[in-house]
Design an enzyme around this catalytic site. Sequence first.
Site, PDB file in Angstrom:
ATOM      1  N   ARG A  66       0.815  -1.212   0.000  1.00 50.06           N
ATOM      2  CA  ARG A  66       0.000   0.000   0.000  1.00 50.06           C
ATOM      3  C   ARG A  66       0.844   1.256   0.000  1.00 50.06           C
ATOM      4  NH1 ARG A  66      -4.991  -1.945   2.793  1.00 50.06           N
ATOM      5  NH2 ARG A  66      -6.181  -0.123   3.360  1.00 50.06           N
TER       6      ARG A  66
ATOM      7  N   ARG B  29     -17.855  -2.063  10.697  1.00 50.21           N
ATOM      8  CA  ARG B  29     -16.464  -1.915  11.117  1.00 50.21           C
ATOM      9  C   ARG B  29     -16.232  -0.533  11.701  1.00 50.21           C
ATOM     10  NH1 ARG B  29     -12.479  -3.861   6.376  1.00 50.21           N
ATOM     11  NH2 ARG B  29     -11.571  -1.825   6.784  1.00 50.21           N
TER      12      ARG B  29
HETATM   13  P1  AP5 Z   1      -8.272  -2.865   5.146  1.00 46.66           P
HETATM   14  O1  AP5 Z   1      -8.998  -3.795   6.017  1.00 46.66           O
HETATM   15  O2  AP5 Z   1      -7.422  -3.412   4.060  1.00 46.66           O
HETATM   16  O3  AP5 Z   1      -9.289  -1.825   4.572  1.00 46.66           O
HETATM   17  P2  AP5 Z   1      -9.377  -1.061   3.158  1.00 46.66           P
HETATM   18  O4  AP5 Z   1      -8.251  -1.108   2.208  1.00 46.66           O
HETATM   19  O5  AP5 Z   1      -9.799   0.288   3.572  1.00 46.66           O
HETATM   20  O6  AP5 Z   1     -10.370  -1.869   2.354  1.00 46.66           O
HETATM   21  P3  AP5 Z   1     -11.703  -2.433   2.845  1.00 46.66           P
HETATM   22  O7  AP5 Z   1     -11.502  -3.721   3.557  1.00 46.66           O
HETATM   23  O8  AP5 Z   1     -12.466  -1.354   3.552  1.00 46.66           O
HETATM   24  O9  AP5 Z   1     -12.452  -2.657   1.448  1.00 46.66           O
HETATM   25  P4  AP5 Z   1     -12.347  -3.838   0.409  1.00 46.66           P
HETATM   26  O10 AP5 Z   1     -11.688  -3.339  -0.837  1.00 46.66           O
HETATM   27  O11 AP5 Z   1     -11.802  -5.083   1.027  1.00 46.66           O
HETATM   28  O12 AP5 Z   1     -13.876  -3.987   0.074  1.00 46.66           O
HETATM   29  P5  AP5 Z   1     -14.952  -5.127   0.486  1.00 46.66           P
HETATM   30  O13 AP5 Z   1     -14.726  -6.344  -0.333  1.00 46.66           O
HETATM   31  O14 AP5 Z   1     -15.046  -5.284   1.952  1.00 46.66           O
HETATM   32  O15 AP5 Z   1      -7.343  -1.924   6.044  1.00 46.66           O
HETATM   33  C1  AP5 Z   1      -7.856  -1.324   7.235  1.00 46.66           C
HETATM   34  C2  AP5 Z   1      -6.773  -0.496   7.910  1.00 46.66           C
HETATM   35  O16 AP5 Z   1      -5.658  -1.361   8.288  1.00 46.66           O
HETATM   36  C3  AP5 Z   1      -6.113   0.608   7.054  1.00 46.66           C
HETATM   37  O17 AP5 Z   1      -6.874   1.793   7.058  1.00 46.66           O
HETATM   38  C4  AP5 Z   1      -4.757   0.751   7.761  1.00 46.66           C
HETATM   39  O18 AP5 Z   1      -4.878   1.490   8.955  1.00 46.66           O
HETATM   40  C5  AP5 Z   1      -4.411  -0.697   8.110  1.00 46.66           C
HETATM   41  N1  AP5 Z   1      -3.675  -1.388   7.036  1.00 46.66           N
HETATM   42  C6  AP5 Z   1      -4.098  -2.463   6.306  1.00 46.66           C
HETATM   43  N2  AP5 Z   1      -3.174  -2.822   5.397  1.00 46.66           N
HETATM   44  C7  AP5 Z   1      -2.134  -1.966   5.547  1.00 46.66           C
HETATM   45  C8  AP5 Z   1      -0.891  -1.800   4.867  1.00 46.66           C
HETATM   46  N3  AP5 Z   1      -0.534  -2.595   3.846  1.00 46.66           N
HETATM   47  N4  AP5 Z   1      -0.071  -0.815   5.275  1.00 46.66           N
HETATM   48  C9  AP5 Z   1      -0.402  -0.018   6.304  1.00 46.66           C
HETATM   49  N5  AP5 Z   1      -1.579  -0.085   6.974  1.00 46.66           N
HETATM   50  C10 AP5 Z   1      -2.441  -1.052   6.596  1.00 46.66           C
HETATM   51  O19 AP5 Z   1     -16.275  -4.415  -0.074  1.00 46.66           O
HETATM   52  C11 AP5 Z   1     -16.762  -3.220   0.523  1.00 46.66           C
HETATM   53  C12 AP5 Z   1     -18.294  -3.233   0.545  1.00 46.66           C
HETATM   54  O20 AP5 Z   1     -18.763  -3.144  -0.789  1.00 46.66           O
HETATM   55  C13 AP5 Z   1     -18.902  -4.530   1.116  1.00 46.66           C
HETATM   56  O21 AP5 Z   1     -20.076  -4.223   1.799  1.00 46.66           O
HETATM   57  C14 AP5 Z   1     -19.219  -5.379  -0.122  1.00 46.66           C
HETATM   58  O22 AP5 Z   1     -20.304  -6.261   0.108  1.00 46.66           O
HETATM   59  C15 AP5 Z   1     -19.552  -4.293  -1.140  1.00 46.66           C
HETATM   60  N6  AP5 Z   1     -19.169  -4.639  -2.507  1.00 46.66           N
HETATM   61  C16 AP5 Z   1     -18.059  -5.317  -2.918  1.00 46.66           C
HETATM   62  N7  AP5 Z   1     -18.044  -5.396  -4.274  1.00 46.66           N
HETATM   63  C17 AP5 Z   1     -19.153  -4.724  -4.704  1.00 46.66           C
HETATM   64  C18 AP5 Z   1     -19.691  -4.435  -6.002  1.00 46.66           C
HETATM   65  N8  AP5 Z   1     -19.081  -4.847  -7.121  1.00 46.66           N
HETATM   66  N9  AP5 Z   1     -20.839  -3.726  -6.059  1.00 46.66           N
HETATM   67  C19 AP5 Z   1     -21.464  -3.298  -4.938  1.00 46.66           C
HETATM   68  N10 AP5 Z   1     -21.016  -3.544  -3.684  1.00 46.66           N
HETATM   69  C20 AP5 Z   1     -19.867  -4.245  -3.571  1.00 46.66           C
HETATM   70 MG    MG Z   2     -11.049  -5.578   2.926  1.00 46.78          MG
END
Ligand code: AP5
Ligand code: MG
Length: 223
Positions: A90, A164
């Site tokens: 990231r 979350r």
């Molecule tokens: P992390 O848990 O990785 O969160 P994020 O990158 O913010 O991504 P999300 O998990 O929120 O989203 P996602 O892309 O996985 O989407 P999802 O499939 O759930 O990181 C959290 C925190 O940890 C960071 O802020 C940081 O502090 C730390 N961290 C983590 N990795 C790090 C790193 N490498 N370096 C430093 N810090 C780090 O889908 C989202 C929603 O949309 C769901 O409800 C789903 O059902 C819906 N959805 C999915 N696809 C679709 C679609 N096609 N159409 C409609 N709805 C959809």
């Molecule tokens: Mg995720």
Amino acid sequence: MTLRIVLLGAPGAGKGTQAQRLAATHGLVHISTGDMFRAHLKQGTELGQRVQDYLSSGRLVPDDLTCAIVTDRLVQPDCAQGYILDGFPRSAPQAEALDAFFTDNGQKLDVAVDIAVADEDIVDRLSARRSCPACGAIYNLKYGPSKRGGLCDRENCSGELILRDDDREETIRKRLQVYHQTTAPVIGYYGNQGILKTVDATGLTPDDVFARIEEILCGLKGA
Ligand code: AP5
Ligand code: MG
């Protein structure tokens, strides 16, 4: 073929949703740095205490802590079958650290898939996300609700679904800002290596996005 995949994309782009399906379909290990940090937080470990403020404010955990947790995971025996990195790397230093790990271990990345979604859709999606703390299943009140209301509908799981902590509007906006400043450049990093594939996922259903990624993986196998 042993696949090693990086999934890139903004918060809420659908990395976790797709990684879970790809892992199940191809027998790959799903490695989500966010899930690992949240597990430490829940267990109250020392690492959990160190990362708590970063997660709740939407800032990135420092690169050294993050790279250490990932490389420790990648040397576990189950990773020999291939893996999907969800939410890592990231930042440019994390991408460089991953390449150093590959060089040291005689491995290579097959593909980096960027799931591209417009910012306007992100806040809408994330405020409607519900997650199962027991098994990690991901739901959405608008786009993919559980059939059992507030309970997880996976077989053998009835976890109570939660919002979350970082899925509140102010934190979502901070995560998006961090993404554009620090994480988006990683897309160019893999573009320069010639292993970047982009799926324009705005307006696509999770099934459609999965089908596009499967096409990409098919192309790799045929290459
Ligand atoms: P992390 O848990 O990785 O969160 P994020 O990158 O913010 O991504 P999300 O998990 O929120 O989203 P996602 O892309 O996985 O989407 P999802 O499939 O759930 O990181 C959290 C925190 O940890 C960071 O802020 C940081 O502090 C730390 N961290 C983590 N990795 C790090 C790193 N490498 N370096 C430093 N810090 C780090 O889908 C989202 C929603 O949309 C769901 O409800 C789903 O059902 C819906 N959805 C999915 N696809 C679709 C679609 N096609 N159409 C409609 N709805 C959809
Ligand atoms: Mg995720």
